[in-house]
Design a protein around this motif. Structure first.
Motif, PDB file in Angstrom:
ATOM      1  N   THR A  82       3.125 -15.913 -10.314  1.00  0.00           N
ATOM      2  CA  THR A  82       2.652 -14.201 -10.057  1.00  0.00           C
ATOM      3  C   THR A  82       1.277 -14.206  -9.764  1.00  0.00           C
ATOM      4  O   THR A  82       0.847 -13.368  -8.925  1.00  0.00           O
ATOM      5  CB  THR A  82       2.860 -13.176 -10.867  1.00  0.00           C
ATOM      6  OG1 THR A  82       2.390 -13.831 -12.238  1.00  0.00           O
ATOM      7  CG2 THR A  82       4.284 -13.055 -11.592  1.00  0.00           C
ATOM      8  N   ILE A 111      -3.501  -2.931  -4.232  1.00  0.00           N
ATOM      9  CA  ILE A 111      -2.746  -4.196  -3.456  1.00  0.00           C
ATOM     10  C   ILE A 111      -1.715  -4.768  -4.348  1.00  0.00           C
ATOM     11  O   ILE A 111      -0.539  -4.772  -4.087  1.00  0.00           O
ATOM     12  CB  ILE A 111      -3.564  -4.941  -2.609  1.00  0.00           C
ATOM     13  CG1 ILE A 111      -4.143  -4.046  -1.580  1.00  0.00           C
ATOM     14  CG2 ILE A 111      -2.565  -5.968  -1.980  1.00  0.00           C
ATOM     15  CD1 ILE A 111      -5.119  -4.849  -0.808  1.00  0.00           C
ATOM     16  N   LEU A 112      -2.059  -5.256  -5.599  1.00  0.00           N
ATOM     17  CA  LEU A 112      -1.224  -5.903  -6.469  1.00  0.00           C
ATOM     18  C   LEU A 112      -0.322  -5.084  -6.979  1.00  0.00           C
ATOM     19  O   LEU A 112       1.049  -5.662  -7.163  1.00  0.00           O
ATOM     20  CB  LEU A 112      -2.256  -6.530  -7.623  1.00  0.00           C
ATOM     21  CG  LEU A 112      -1.525  -7.305  -8.904  1.00  0.00           C
ATOM     22  CD1 LEU A 112      -0.973  -8.634  -8.309  1.00  0.00           C
ATOM     23  CD2 LEU A 112      -2.640  -7.405 -10.109  1.00  0.00           C
ATOM     24  N   ILE A 153      -3.549 -12.930  -3.407  1.00  0.00           N
ATOM     25  CA  ILE A 153      -3.200 -12.289  -2.109  1.00  0.00           C
ATOM     26  C   ILE A 153      -3.891 -10.934  -2.225  1.00  0.00           C
ATOM     27  O   ILE A 153      -4.796 -10.487  -1.350  1.00  0.00           O
ATOM     28  CB  ILE A 153      -1.953 -12.254  -1.579  1.00  0.00           C
ATOM     29  CG1 ILE A 153      -1.300 -13.501  -1.175  1.00  0.00           C
ATOM     30  CG2 ILE A 153      -1.777 -11.275  -0.378  1.00  0.00           C
ATOM     31  CD1 ILE A 153      -0.085 -13.767  -1.133  1.00  0.00           C
ATOM     32  N   ALA A 154      -3.592 -10.338  -3.092  1.00  0.00           N
ATOM     33  CA  ALA A 154      -4.449  -8.980  -3.488  1.00  0.00           C
ATOM     34  C   ALA A 154      -5.841  -8.907  -3.362  1.00  0.00           C
ATOM     35  O   ALA A 154      -6.528  -8.230  -3.137  1.00  0.00           O
ATOM     36  CB  ALA A 154      -3.664  -8.236  -4.680  1.00  0.00           C
ATOM     37  N   PHE A 213       0.361 -13.300  -5.983  1.00  0.00           N
ATOM     38  CA  PHE A 213       0.355 -12.081  -5.525  1.00  0.00           C
ATOM     39  C   PHE A 213      -0.953 -11.603  -5.971  1.00  0.00           C
ATOM     40  O   PHE A 213      -1.570 -10.799  -4.954  1.00  0.00           O
ATOM     41  CB  PHE A 213       1.394 -11.252  -6.155  1.00  0.00           C
ATOM     42  CG  PHE A 213       2.818 -11.679  -5.909  1.00  0.00           C
ATOM     43  CD1 PHE A 213       3.439 -11.131  -4.524  1.00  0.00           C
ATOM     44  CD2 PHE A 213       3.695 -12.234  -6.820  1.00  0.00           C
ATOM     45  CE1 PHE A 213       4.551 -11.472  -4.180  1.00  0.00           C
ATOM     46  CE2 PHE A 213       4.867 -12.658  -6.255  1.00  0.00           C
ATOM     47  CZ  PHE A 213       5.329 -12.254  -4.917  1.00  0.00           C
ATOM     48  N   TYR A 214      -1.464 -11.978  -7.114  1.00  0.00           N
ATOM     49  CA  TYR A 214      -2.989 -11.694  -7.377  1.00  0.00           C
ATOM     50  C   TYR A 214      -3.792 -12.350  -6.365  1.00  0.00           C
ATOM     51  O   TYR A 214      -4.832 -11.375  -6.157  1.00  0.00           O
ATOM     52  CB  TYR A 214      -3.252 -12.154  -8.852  1.00  0.00           C
ATOM     53  CG  TYR A 214      -4.770 -12.092  -9.187  1.00  0.00           C
ATOM     54  CD1 TYR A 214      -5.353 -10.689  -9.435  1.00  0.00           C
ATOM     55  CD2 TYR A 214      -5.397 -12.937  -9.660  1.00  0.00           C
ATOM     56  CE1 TYR A 214      -6.618 -10.686  -9.827  1.00  0.00           C
ATOM     57  CE2 TYR A 214      -6.755 -12.866  -9.725  1.00  0.00           C
ATOM     58  CZ  TYR A 214      -7.391 -11.702 -10.125  1.00  0.00           C
ATOM     59  OH  TYR A 214      -8.521 -11.458 -10.444  1.00  0.00           O
ATOM     60  N   ALA A 255       7.026  -3.449  -4.803  1.00  0.00           N
ATOM     61  CA  ALA A 255       7.965  -3.659  -3.537  1.00  0.00           C
ATOM     62  C   ALA A 255       8.885  -4.916  -4.125  1.00  0.00           C
ATOM     63  O   ALA A 255       9.848  -4.872  -3.450  1.00  0.00           O
ATOM     64  CB  ALA A 255       6.993  -4.182  -2.420  1.00  0.00           C
ATOM     65  N   GLY A 256       8.439  -5.639  -4.902  1.00  0.00           N
ATOM     66  CA  GLY A 256       8.881  -6.833  -5.212  1.00  0.00           C
ATOM     67  C   GLY A 256      10.025  -6.451  -6.529  1.00  0.00           C
ATOM     68  O   GLY A 256      10.756  -7.285  -7.016  1.00  0.00           O
ATOM     69  N   PHE A 298       2.353  -4.744  -4.392  1.00  0.00           N
ATOM     70  CA  PHE A 298       3.284  -5.913  -4.359  1.00  0.00           C
ATOM     71  C   PHE A 298       4.403  -6.042  -5.493  1.00  0.00           C
ATOM     72  O   PHE A 298       5.620  -5.968  -5.300  1.00  0.00           O
ATOM     73  CB  PHE A 298       2.674  -7.220  -4.243  1.00  0.00           C
ATOM     74  CG  PHE A 298       1.810  -7.682  -3.163  1.00  0.00           C
ATOM     75  CD1 PHE A 298       2.311  -7.593  -2.174  1.00  0.00           C
ATOM     76  CD2 PHE A 298       0.504  -8.240  -3.220  1.00  0.00           C
ATOM     77  CE1 PHE A 298       1.704  -8.081  -0.746  1.00  0.00           C
ATOM     78  CE2 PHE A 298       0.146  -8.897  -2.172  1.00  0.00           C
ATOM     79  CZ  PHE A 298       0.586  -8.715  -0.947  1.00  0.00           C
ATOM     80  N   MET A 299       4.031  -5.611  -6.572  1.00  0.00           N
ATOM     81  CA  MET A 299       5.018  -5.419  -7.836  1.00  0.00           C
ATOM     82  C   MET A 299       5.796  -4.444  -7.679  1.00  0.00           C
ATOM     83  O   MET A 299       7.034  -4.833  -7.931  1.00  0.00           O
ATOM     84  CB  MET A 299       4.179  -5.428  -9.145  1.00  0.00           C
ATOM     85  CG  MET A 299       3.042  -6.728  -9.475  1.00  0.00           C
ATOM     86  SD  MET A 299       4.035  -8.043  -9.426  1.00  0.00           S
ATOM     87  CE  MET A 299       2.565  -9.046  -9.366  1.00  0.00           C
TER      88      MET A 299
END
Length: 190
Positions: A44, A153-154, A50-51, A47-48, A160-161, A157-158
């Protein structure tokens, strides 16, 4: 697998904050090490990462991404993460199978608002008041806005996923720290 992230995610942000405040961009190398080590315990952090980069890119601090040191730090993170990804590839991506099984059998899906409410509940509503105040403060301060965008953003992502509600938990010490700074600098508790 969450314990290393509790240390490494804020450490990456600390290096970024130091760079943004004028420290040597060579600190990107250490940020890459921290990121890569975190990825060894839990993916994970991708994702962090990228955010975090997107949050920086949305602010004037984007200039700190345009250095060879950022590229070198990213390369270090990739090299440290590569053995784990190679193992996953050789063994048919069991991580993806585990995620698929969890999505099918274990994960309770929340609405976007429900997911945010879960963040308040898992961090404790009293402590949540501090990090929420910190996020508002971060967005109000141009020098800290990248931190606010990183959170938004993080969480996006969470959501959306359909991630578990505790997956972004490793980042909360950063947001609590910003909240504490906000309380101190505004005198909110006086």
């Amino acid at each position: 697998t969450d314990t290393p992230g509790l240390f490494f995610w804020p450490l990456v942000a600390w290096f970024v904050a130091r760079i943004a405040n004028g420290a040597s961009p060579r600190l990107w190398l250490w940020a890459g090490v921290a990121f890569g080590l975190s990825a060894e315990s839990k993916y994970t952090v991708l994702f962090y990462g990228i955010a975090l980069v997107a949050g920086i890119a949305l602010t004037p601090w984007r200039r700190i991404l345009r250095t060879r040191w950022f590229a070198a730090g990213a390369a270090i993170a990739l090299v440290l993460t590569l053995p784990s990804f190679m193992w996953q590839a050789v063994h048919g991506w069991p991580f993806l199978q585990m995620i698929a099984n969890q999505q099918r059998t274990e994960v309770i899906e929340h609405s976007p608002l429900g997911y945010v409410v879960q963040q308040v509940l898992i961090t404790n509503p009293i402590l949540a008041a501090i990090w929420i105040f910190g996020l508002a403060y971060a967005f109000a301060r141009p020098t800290l806005r990248w931190i606010g965008w990183t959170y938004v953003i993080l969480i996006a992502f969470m959501i959306a996923g359909h991630a578990r509600n505790y997956y972004p938990g490793d980042a909360y010490s950063l947001f609590v720290a910003v909240g504490a700074l906000a309380v101190e600098q505004t005198g909110a508790l006086k």
